[in-house]
Design a protein around this motif. Sequence first.
Motif, PDB file in Angstrom:
ATOM      1  N   VAL A 392      70.376  51.712  33.860  1.00 54.29           N
ATOM      2  CA  VAL A 392      69.405  51.332  32.836  1.00 54.29           C
ATOM      3  C   VAL A 392      70.097  51.374  31.485  1.00 54.29           C
ATOM      4  O   VAL A 392      70.719  52.373  31.120  1.00 54.29           O
ATOM      5  CB  VAL A 392      68.192  52.291  32.794  1.00 54.29           C
ATOM      6  N   VAL A 393      69.995  50.284  30.730  1.00 58.45           N
ATOM      7  CA  VAL A 393      70.563  50.225  29.386  1.00 58.45           C
ATOM      8  C   VAL A 393      69.538  50.758  28.393  1.00 58.45           C
ATOM      9  O   VAL A 393      68.357  50.444  28.480  1.00 58.45           O
ATOM     10  CB  VAL A 393      70.953  48.779  29.015  1.00 58.45           C
ATOM     11  N   PHE A 394      69.998  51.560  27.464  1.00 57.93           N
ATOM     12  CA  PHE A 394      69.096  52.114  26.458  1.00 57.93           C
ATOM     13  C   PHE A 394      68.659  51.028  25.487  1.00 57.93           C
ATOM     14  O   PHE A 394      69.464  50.249  25.001  1.00 57.93           O
ATOM     15  CB  PHE A 394      69.792  53.245  25.695  1.00 57.93           C
ATOM     16  N   LYS A 403      59.758  57.533  20.347  1.00 59.62           N
ATOM     17  CA  LYS A 403      58.862  58.301  21.204  1.00 59.62           C
ATOM     18  C   LYS A 403      59.251  58.041  22.655  1.00 59.62           C
ATOM     19  O   LYS A 403      59.944  57.065  22.971  1.00 59.62           O
ATOM     20  CB  LYS A 403      57.407  57.918  20.955  1.00 59.62           C
ATOM     21  N   ASP A 404      58.827  58.928  23.538  1.00 61.12           N
ATOM     22  CA  ASP A 404      59.242  58.871  24.934  1.00 61.12           C
ATOM     23  C   ASP A 404      58.972  57.512  25.575  1.00 61.12           C
ATOM     24  O   ASP A 404      59.769  57.020  26.385  1.00 61.12           O
ATOM     25  CB  ASP A 404      58.527  59.951  25.742  1.00 61.12           C
ATOM     26  N   GLU A 405      57.863  56.895  25.212  1.00 62.65           N
ATOM     27  CA  GLU A 405      57.498  55.623  25.825  1.00 62.65           C
ATOM     28  C   GLU A 405      58.520  54.530  25.536  1.00 62.65           C
ATOM     29  O   GLU A 405      58.627  53.557  26.292  1.00 62.65           O
ATOM     30  CB  GLU A 405      56.115  55.178  25.333  1.00 62.65           C
ATOM     31  N   ASN A 406      59.290  54.682  24.461  1.00 63.77           N
ATOM     32  CA  ASN A 406      60.285  53.677  24.088  1.00 63.77           C
ATOM     33  C   ASN A 406      61.692  54.021  24.559  1.00 63.77           C
ATOM     34  O   ASN A 406      62.631  53.279  24.291  1.00 63.77           O
ATOM     35  CB  ASN A 406      60.287  53.486  22.573  1.00 63.77           C
ATOM     36  N   ASP A 407      61.826  55.149  25.239  1.00 68.58           N
ATOM     37  CA  ASP A 407      63.116  55.542  25.810  1.00 68.58           C
ATOM     38  C   ASP A 407      63.196  54.949  27.210  1.00 68.58           C
ATOM     39  O   ASP A 407      62.684  55.512  28.177  1.00 68.58           O
ATOM     40  CB  ASP A 407      63.214  57.069  25.849  1.00 68.58           C
ATOM     41  N   THR A 408      63.839  53.795  27.326  1.00 66.57           N
ATOM     42  CA  THR A 408      63.869  53.063  28.593  1.00 66.57           C
ATOM     43  C   THR A 408      64.532  53.855  29.714  1.00 66.57           C
ATOM     44  O   THR A 408      64.101  53.787  30.873  1.00 66.57           O
ATOM     45  CB  THR A 408      64.613  51.727  28.412  1.00 66.57           C
ATOM     46  N   GLN A 409      65.561  54.608  29.396  1.00 59.68           N
ATOM     47  CA  GLN A 409      66.243  55.386  30.426  1.00 59.68           C
ATOM     48  C   GLN A 409      65.371  56.533  30.917  1.00 59.68           C
ATOM     49  O   GLN A 409      65.301  56.804  32.121  1.00 59.68           O
ATOM     50  CB  GLN A 409      67.580  55.904  29.884  1.00 59.68           C
TER      51      GLN A 409
END
Length: 419
Positions: A392-394, A403-409
């Motif tokens: 998974v690419v950040f 915020k956590d919801e935007n942390d793809t990894q």
Amino acid sequence: TTKKLERLNLVIGLETKKTNKKAKAIKNSTTFKTSEVAILLIITTIVSLIMGSAITYKTAGFSHGQKVDDELQEFIQNYDYIIDNYNGTIDKEKMLDTALEAMLGTLDKNSTYLKQGENDNFDIYLEGNYNGLGIQIYNDEDKNIVVYQVFDNSPAAKAGMKPGAIITKLNGKSVQGQSTEEFVAAVKKYADQEIKLTYLQNNQENTMTVSMDKIDLKSVSSKLYTKEGQKIGYLAVGIFASNTYEQFKEALTKLEQKNLDSLIIDLRANSGGYLSTAEEMISLFLDSSHIIYQIKQDDKITKYYSKGKETKNYKIVMLVDSNSASASEIMTSALKEQYGATIVGQRTYGKGSVQELQTLTNGDKYKLTTKNWLTSKGKLIDGKGLEPDVEVVFDPKYYDDPKDENDTQLQKALEEALK
């Protein structure tokens, strides 16, 4: 002409901490040629993370009657000739130090010469606290001084600085184009005074006036997520310092008391630390029947086992990136191969070599690669890294709204923990 050396046996992580995938908004995530992360200390940056279960000192040097090969004999002859015939003043110590630095430059990238001041923070790291502002910084591609992390309850945090800030001025003077080392050297001059930092936060200019203070290095943070009726523990580890194991064990115990269904261990941007700390942390999950890593020196391989009394039974997800290195890779590989953990993120750094640190009488030091470490199953990862099970690419949009919801990894790790 031979100088005696104090030998300090250490296994060392990355020389300079690189940018995390979370910093991809500012730094290309694949090359990391110029980015350097440094915790801003009162005296200098942290340029090396220590890995090692023991530290011993002894004096090393040439013994009388030791055979000198032809190449070294020629070097000595030319050294003597220069000393006897040069028309000017010679700094013998500087000449020999420069020669040693040049020799190391012909070896691998982890065998390096370290001048005084570049390793003043070993003791600070060992103690787990230091005097400073409480921020981590790095250079982006435009040579900006960018704040990667702000420690809780630090002077910088209390003044309102947040990750992603770009420091533009120190006491009214521009710092654009400075390296992290140059910036810290400039701050060092004001160690006992207040300093004024001008910085851009969300494209708005801010100014704060702060003084250095004691910073306790908090290397572990934790959370509990509840999703689809399951409890998912989360532990982020920034370094493997002397006090990390205690913080990790305490946080893990609190999470386990809430009847975890799974656990995420986030080692992104963790470039190493004490090997003994990593061993203790791994041993919380595996009993003593499990190999956790191996050391290879020449043709000899030594296997190291967990010291744990039990093997946990909940699912574990390891979250890593290209700057997860050394001790991070040891922990990740051990839990992958011996526990069945799932790796999410991007390929790790690939720091599988071991260095010894030599200290010269003038305080300068150098690292020399002497061994390789292998995974529990005997795999060499040096220069290769560990491949994730789920890549998974950040997403750099995280910095627009952190915020956590935007942390793809992290979101992918949570998905895997639910499976």
